[in-house]
Design an enzyme around this catalytic site. Structure first.
Site, PDB file in Angstrom:
ATOM      1  N   HIS A 189       0.822  -1.219   0.000  1.00 54.02           N
ATOM      2  CA  HIS A 189       0.000   0.000   0.000  1.00 54.02           C
ATOM      3  C   HIS A 189       0.845   1.253   0.000  1.00 54.02           C
ATOM      4  O   HIS A 189       0.433   2.292  -0.504  1.00 54.02           O
ATOM      5  CB  HIS A 189      -0.984  -0.035   1.170  1.00 54.02           C
ATOM      6  CG  HIS A 189      -2.036  -1.081   0.972  1.00 54.02           C
ATOM      7  ND1 HIS A 189      -2.042  -2.274   1.638  1.00 54.02           N
ATOM      8  CD2 HIS A 189      -3.057  -1.131   0.086  1.00 54.02           C
ATOM      9  CE1 HIS A 189      -3.049  -3.003   1.198  1.00 54.02           C
ATOM     10  NE2 HIS A 189      -3.678  -2.346   0.266  1.00 54.02           N
ATOM     11  N   CYS A 497      -8.469  -4.233 -11.134  1.00 58.92           N
ATOM     12  CA  CYS A 497      -8.056  -2.999 -10.462  1.00 58.92           C
ATOM     13  C   CYS A 497      -6.824  -3.196  -9.574  1.00 58.92           C
ATOM     14  O   CYS A 497      -6.502  -2.343  -8.765  1.00 58.92           O
ATOM     15  CB  CYS A 497      -9.192  -2.369  -9.687  1.00 58.92           C
ATOM     16  SG  CYS A 497      -9.771  -3.369  -8.360  1.00 58.92           S
TER      17      CYS A 497
HETATM   18  C1  PEP Z   1      -5.849  -5.816  -4.722  1.00 56.36           C
HETATM   19  O1  PEP Z   1      -5.618  -6.569  -3.768  1.00 56.36           O
HETATM   20  O2  PEP Z   1      -5.479  -6.057  -5.901  1.00 56.36           O
HETATM   21  C2  PEP Z   1      -6.581  -4.553  -4.505  1.00 56.36           C
HETATM   22  C3  PEP Z   1      -7.008  -3.838  -5.514  1.00 56.36           C
HETATM   23  O3  PEP Z   1      -6.738  -4.152  -3.218  1.00 56.36           O
HETATM   24  P1  PEP Z   1      -5.547  -3.519  -2.322  1.00 56.36           P
HETATM   25  O4  PEP Z   1      -4.358  -3.298  -3.207  1.00 56.36           O
HETATM   26  O5  PEP Z   1      -6.075  -2.270  -1.739  1.00 56.36           O
HETATM   27  O6  PEP Z   1      -5.335  -4.578  -1.299  1.00 56.36           O
END
Ligand code: PEP
Ligand code: MG
Length: 564
Positions: A189, A497
């Site tokens: 993140h 995404c």
């Molecule tokens: C993912 O896991 O690909 C996602 C879009 O969620 P995050 O990156 O916020 O965990």
């Protein structure tokens, strides 16, 4: 002059001044030994400076965030005033002949351990306050007061062993021009936030906090994964040329932005944005993106001392939806847990937090009141704007239907019609039961970041695991293809995404697999569009076919390289 190399996690070039965020335990080791009297004096000074620090911080947080958020630093000041902690540290200096930093650490560890055992969650929560105060005291005692939370000078490049997502949220992004860390995963993140903020970042720089001192000039060329410390004239000149070329290229990508995203033979691809905060909608408009494919709501509240009220949430979500002016906006319910803990939540002690009480599992148990308030806010916003509710970390029909029941009940209490409800497919379980899930949802999104982590049992935050953690592993690619085929056979919109959607060659491969909706950091969309506009669908479909029967990451990587 010295040059270090690492690994790029967010592109770009920055010329700035180092701000080293020291691990306080290292300060503790580095501090020189002295006699008892001097150690006690150093301790007294540390208490004084920490108090001054906290007053300034409280004022700043009060002005920027509000009284509730500033409360936490009032509490820290009260703990500092309490003689018990100080007396205990002095006692250790005198009795055990410890250096001030070591005595602070020992005292704080004891204190925090006792609080940790308390039954009352409020008291347990105070443990992290004590540690925070301990860190501050150690930094002051060792003469390295720069804090994770202090204001930055202009053009700062943060140098740290590791950053938490909350650090980036808290740092002043107007002044921050670059990030250098020892450890950080490409789809962590922190990396996602750096890309969203358009801040160049590199990681994998071993011992970097010991090699650099705050105040040194740094040239960060993330595109080359390179950091130059105290550059000479020649390095500066060549850096400037590279930066100019990079900016020119960025402008060329921007020039594409008004063009529609179509393959060379005219297949429309919908490009949307992954956002973490309302002001990022400006980037989304600048990149001419067609909607918000993913709003990660937890980042809105990580630095909150109190859980957000329904009204506060309504205002934030409305800001995003309004700025998107009728385009699709998919708002993900809080994906708390793992490495994402807001200040207002007691951090649960779990042996494996990423797979513990996280995402929807947390929302349906400990986090239920918060989830209900979020659902109410989302429904209120959906009555005025085009908003869909996305549920994270879904495992199958049981948790999905429990969440949908809550949404339905609140929607009928409020007499607001149900908006589109969908899931983020990011667990192997969800892939395996995708047909049943599709019978209960209006849309699905594929979260390749977590899906890769869980399919391959490999930490997305870890470094140097490119072979172990790769969306291009045949198993991950086949999982994506399974979901894409199943969704298309039921005419359910499917979006990717995860960060993979923002990598031009991988985005092209995803289109070959049948994906027509991609959501990514706005800063990455120009290059993706450029690549897709130059490719024919037939070629992409052939490449995807070949990739689906490939046996190794290496083979698939070669296919991707031929596309991007
Ligand atoms: C993912 O896991 O690909 C996602 C879009 O969620 P995050 O990156 O916020 O965990
Ligand atoms: Mg995820």
């Amino acid at each position: 002059m010295r040059t270090l190399t690492g690994k790029m996690i967010a592109p770009g070039l920055a010329d700035g001044t180092a701000v080293v965020l020291l691990d306080t335990r290292w300060c503790e080791k580095a501090a020189p030994a002295a006699d008892t009297h001097t150690e006690v004096l150093r301790l007294q000074r540390a208490f004084h400076s920490a108090r001054v620090d906290l007053e300034a911080l409280q004022l700043r947080v009060h002005q920027e965030f509000g009284a509730n958020e500033a409360e936490i630093f009032v509490a820290h000041q009260l703990i500092l005033e309490d003689p018990t902690l100080r007396d205990d540290i002095i006692e250790r200096i005198k009795r055990d002949g410890l250096r001030a930093e070591k005595a602070i650490a020992a005292s704080v560890d004891d204190y925090a351990a006792r609080l940790n055992e308390a039954q009352d969650p409020y008291l347990r929560e105070r443990g992290s306050d004590i540690r925070d105060i301990g860190d501050r005291l150690i930094r002051h005692a060792s003469g390295h007061p720069s804090s994770r939370f202090s204001a930055l000078g202009i053009n700062s490049i943060i140098v740290a062993e590791e950053l938490m997502p909350s650090d980036l949220v808290e740092l002043d992004s107007e002044r921050l021009v670059g990030v250098v860390t020892e450890r950080c995963g490409e789809t962590s993140h922190v990396a996602i936030l750096a890309r969203a903020l358009g801040i160049p970042a590199v990681t994998g720089m071993v011992n970097v906090t010991r090699l650099i001192t705050s105040g040194q000039r740094l040239l960060l060329d993330s595109n080359r994964s390179e950091l130059t410390i105290d550059p000479g004239q020649t390095q500066v000149q060549s850096f400037r040329k590279r930066r100019m070329r990079f900016e020119e290229k960025r402008l060329r990508d921007c020039a594409q932005e008004h063009l529609p995203c179509k393959t060379a033979d005219g297949t429309d691809i919908l490009l949307m944005a992954n956002l973490a905060r309302p002001n990022e909608t400006e980037l989304c408009a600048a990149a001419n993106l067609q909607g918000v494919g993913l709003l990660r709501t937890e980042f809105l509240f990580l630095d909150h001392a109190e859980p957000p009220s329904v009204q506060e949430q309504v205002e934030l979500y409305t800001q995003v939806a309004k700025r998107m002016a009728g385009r699709e906006v998919y708002i993900r319910t809080l994906d708390l847990g793992g490495d994402k803990y807001p200040l207002f939540l007691y951090r649960l002690h779990e042996s494996n937090p990423t797979m513990g009480l996280r995402g929807l599992r947390f929302s349906l148990s400990e986090g239920l009141p918060l989830f209900q308030s979020q659902v109410e806010a989302l429904l209120r916003v959906s009555s005025q704007h085009s908003v869909g509710i996305m549920l994270p970390m879904v495992l199958g029909v049981d948790d999905l239907l429990s969440a949908k029941d809550i949404v339905s009940r609140i929607s009928s209490d409020l007499a607001i019609p149900l908006p589109p409800i969908g899931v983020l497919v990011e667990t192997p379980a969800a892939v395996l039961v995708i047909d049943e899930i599709l019978d209960c949802v209006d849309f699905v999104s594929i979260g390749t970041n977590d899906l890769t982590q869980f399919v391959l049992a490999s930490d997305r935050n870890a470094l140097d695991s490119e072979e172990d953690y790769s969306v291009l592993h045949p198993a991950v690619l086949r999982a994506v293809s399974t979901v894409s085929d199943a969704a298309r056979s039921k005419n359910t919109p499917v979006t990717v995404c995860g960060e993979a959607a923002g990598v031009p060659g991988i985005a092209a491969l995803l289109v070959g697999l049948g994906i027509r909706r991609l959501s990514m950091s706005p800063s990455l969309s120009g290059r993706v569009k450029h690549t897709l506009r130059s490719q024919h669908l037939e070629k992409l479909e052939l490449a995807a076919k070949e990739a689906l029967v490939a046996r190794s990451i290496v083979q698939i990587r070669e296919i991707v390289a031929s596309l991007g």
